[in-house]
Design a protein around this motif. Structure first.
Motif, PDB file in Angstrom:
ATOM      1  N   ALA A   1       1.106  17.984  39.102  1.00 20.62           N
ATOM      2  CA  ALA A   1       0.907  19.208  39.882  1.00 20.62           C
ATOM      3  C   ALA A   1       1.299  20.425  39.052  1.00 20.62           C
ATOM      4  CB  ALA A   1       1.737  19.155  41.152  1.00 20.62           C
ATOM      5  N   PRO A   2       0.525  21.504  39.147  1.00 22.02           N
ATOM      6  CA  PRO A   2       0.895  22.727  38.436  1.00 22.02           C
ATOM      7  C   PRO A   2       2.070  23.419  39.120  1.00 22.02           C
ATOM      8  CG  PRO A   2      -1.092  23.086  39.711  1.00 22.02           C
ATOM      9  CD  PRO A   2      -0.732  21.642  39.864  1.00 22.02           C
ATOM     10  N   ILE A   3       2.654  24.356  38.405  1.00 20.07           N
ATOM     11  CA  ILE A   3       3.734  25.188  38.942  1.00 20.07           C
ATOM     12  C   ILE A   3       3.085  26.267  39.807  1.00 20.07           C
ATOM     13  CG2 ILE A   3       5.623  26.752  38.314  1.00 20.07           C
ATOM     14  CD1 ILE A   3       6.081  23.902  37.342  1.00 20.07           C
ATOM     15  N   ALA A   4       3.624  26.515  40.978  1.00 20.81           N
ATOM     16  CA  ALA A   4       3.075  27.538  41.879  1.00 20.81           C
ATOM     17  C   ALA A   4       3.465  28.920  41.359  1.00 20.81           C
ATOM     18  CB  ALA A   4       3.599  27.330  43.289  1.00 20.81           C
ATOM     19  N   THR A   5       2.514  29.573  40.692  1.00 18.64           N
ATOM     20  CA  THR A   5       2.753  30.916  40.152  1.00 18.64           C
ATOM     21  C   THR A   5       1.741  31.923  40.665  1.00 18.64           C
ATOM     22  OG1 THR A   5       1.394  30.466  38.210  1.00 18.64           O
ATOM     23  CG2 THR A   5       3.750  30.029  37.996  1.00 18.64           C
ATOM     24  N   GLY A   6       0.846  31.501  41.504  1.00 21.84           N
ATOM     25  CA  GLY A   6      -0.219  32.391  41.965  1.00 21.84           C
ATOM     26  C   GLY A   6      -1.563  31.847  41.525  1.00 21.84           C
ATOM     27  N   LYS A   7      -2.497  32.721  41.244  1.00 25.51           N
ATOM     28  CA  LYS A   7      -3.866  32.325  40.902  1.00 25.51           C
ATOM     29  C   LYS A   7      -3.961  31.492  39.626  1.00 25.51           C
ATOM     30  CE  LYS A   7      -8.426  32.681  41.216  1.00 25.51           C
ATOM     31  NZ  LYS A   7      -9.196  31.845  42.055  1.00 25.51           N
TER      32      LYS A   7
ATOM     33  N   TYR B   1      -8.389  21.689  38.234  1.00 31.76           N
ATOM     34  CA  TYR B   1      -8.035  21.742  39.659  1.00 31.76           C
ATOM     35  C   TYR B   1      -8.522  20.491  40.405  1.00 31.76           C
ATOM     36  CZ  TYR B   1      -7.054  23.442  44.315  1.00 31.76           C
ATOM     37  OH  TYR B   1      -6.568  23.562  45.598  1.00 31.76           O
ATOM     38  N   PRO B   2      -9.775  20.074  40.226  1.00 31.70           N
ATOM     39  CA  PRO B   2     -10.198  18.824  40.874  1.00 31.70           C
ATOM     40  C   PRO B   2      -9.364  17.619  40.434  1.00 31.70           C
ATOM     41  CG  PRO B   2     -12.117  20.037  40.126  1.00 31.70           C
ATOM     42  CD  PRO B   2     -10.907  20.742  39.576  1.00 31.70           C
ATOM     43  N   MET B   3      -8.972  17.585  39.174  1.00 34.45           N
ATOM     44  CA  MET B   3      -8.135  16.486  38.691  1.00 34.45           C
ATOM     45  C   MET B   3      -6.767  16.525  39.368  1.00 34.45           C
ATOM     46  SD  MET B   3      -9.183  16.644  34.663  1.00 34.45           S
ATOM     47  CE  MET B   3      -8.113  15.341  34.084  1.00 34.45           C
TER      48      MET B   3
ATOM     49  N   CYS C   1     -10.773  18.403  28.055  1.00 32.69           N
ATOM     50  CA  CYS C   1     -11.697  18.646  29.167  1.00 32.69           C
ATOM     51  C   CYS C   1     -11.888  20.153  29.344  1.00 32.69           C
ATOM     52  CB  CYS C   1     -11.156  18.012  30.452  1.00 32.69           C
ATOM     53  SG  CYS C   1      -9.683  18.808  31.113  1.00 32.69           S
ATOM     54  N   LYS C   2     -12.735  20.526  30.278  1.00 31.49           N
ATOM     55  CA  LYS C   2     -12.959  21.941  30.580  1.00 31.49           C
ATOM     56  C   LYS C   2     -11.882  22.436  31.537  1.00 31.49           C
ATOM     57  CE  LYS C   2     -17.909  21.655  29.993  1.00 31.49           C
ATOM     58  NZ  LYS C   2     -19.225  21.848  30.591  1.00 31.49           N
ATOM     59  N   LYS C   3     -11.578  23.728  31.458  1.00 37.76           N
ATOM     60  CA  LYS C   3     -10.583  24.318  32.365  1.00 37.76           C
ATOM     61  C   LYS C   3     -10.965  24.101  33.824  1.00 37.76           C
ATOM     62  CE  LYS C   3      -9.727  28.604  31.698  1.00 37.76           C
ATOM     63  NZ  LYS C   3      -9.489  30.003  31.358  1.00 37.76           N
TER      64      LYS C   3
ATOM     65  N   MET D   1      -3.706  23.165  28.679  1.00 36.91           N
ATOM     66  CA  MET D   1      -3.777  21.872  29.367  1.00 36.91           C
ATOM     67  C   MET D   1      -5.144  21.235  29.150  1.00 36.91           C
ATOM     68  SD  MET D   1      -1.939  19.815  31.167  1.00 36.91           S
ATOM     69  CE  MET D   1      -1.777  18.796  32.620  1.00 36.91           C
ATOM     70  N   ALA D   2      -6.198  22.031  29.233  1.00 40.15           N
ATOM     71  CA  ALA D   2      -7.555  21.524  29.005  1.00 40.15           C
ATOM     72  C   ALA D   2      -7.706  21.011  27.575  1.00 40.15           C
ATOM     73  CB  ALA D   2      -8.581  22.608  29.310  1.00 40.15           C
TER      74      ALA D   2
END
Length: 71
Positions: free
Chosen positions: A33-39, A23-25, A17-19, A11-12
């Protein structure tokens, strides 16, 4: 429908952009929104491709903080 997941690294690279910026984006509604998979964060490739095709529009976010301040 393509159910392939995109990693934070991919995605980065797509967004140039940086990894650490992802999250702030996401919180600001800039990216899907990302898929809820954990960390680790993952995105559905089909949703990212659709988002790009639509011109990378911001998504709607909840105004939780502003609502709490009004109370």
């Amino acid at each position: 429908m393509n159910n392939e997941l995109i990693s934070s690294k991919e995605m980065a690279e797509i967004l140039h952009c940086k990894k650490g910026s992802l999250y702030p984006m996401y919180i600001k509604g800039v990216i899907p929104a990302p898929i809820a998979t954990g960390k680790p964060l993952f995105w559905a490739r089909s949703k990212v491709e659709k988002w790009i095709a639509k011109g990378c529009r911001k998504r709607k976010t909840r105004k939780v903080k502003k609502q709490a301040e009004k109370s």
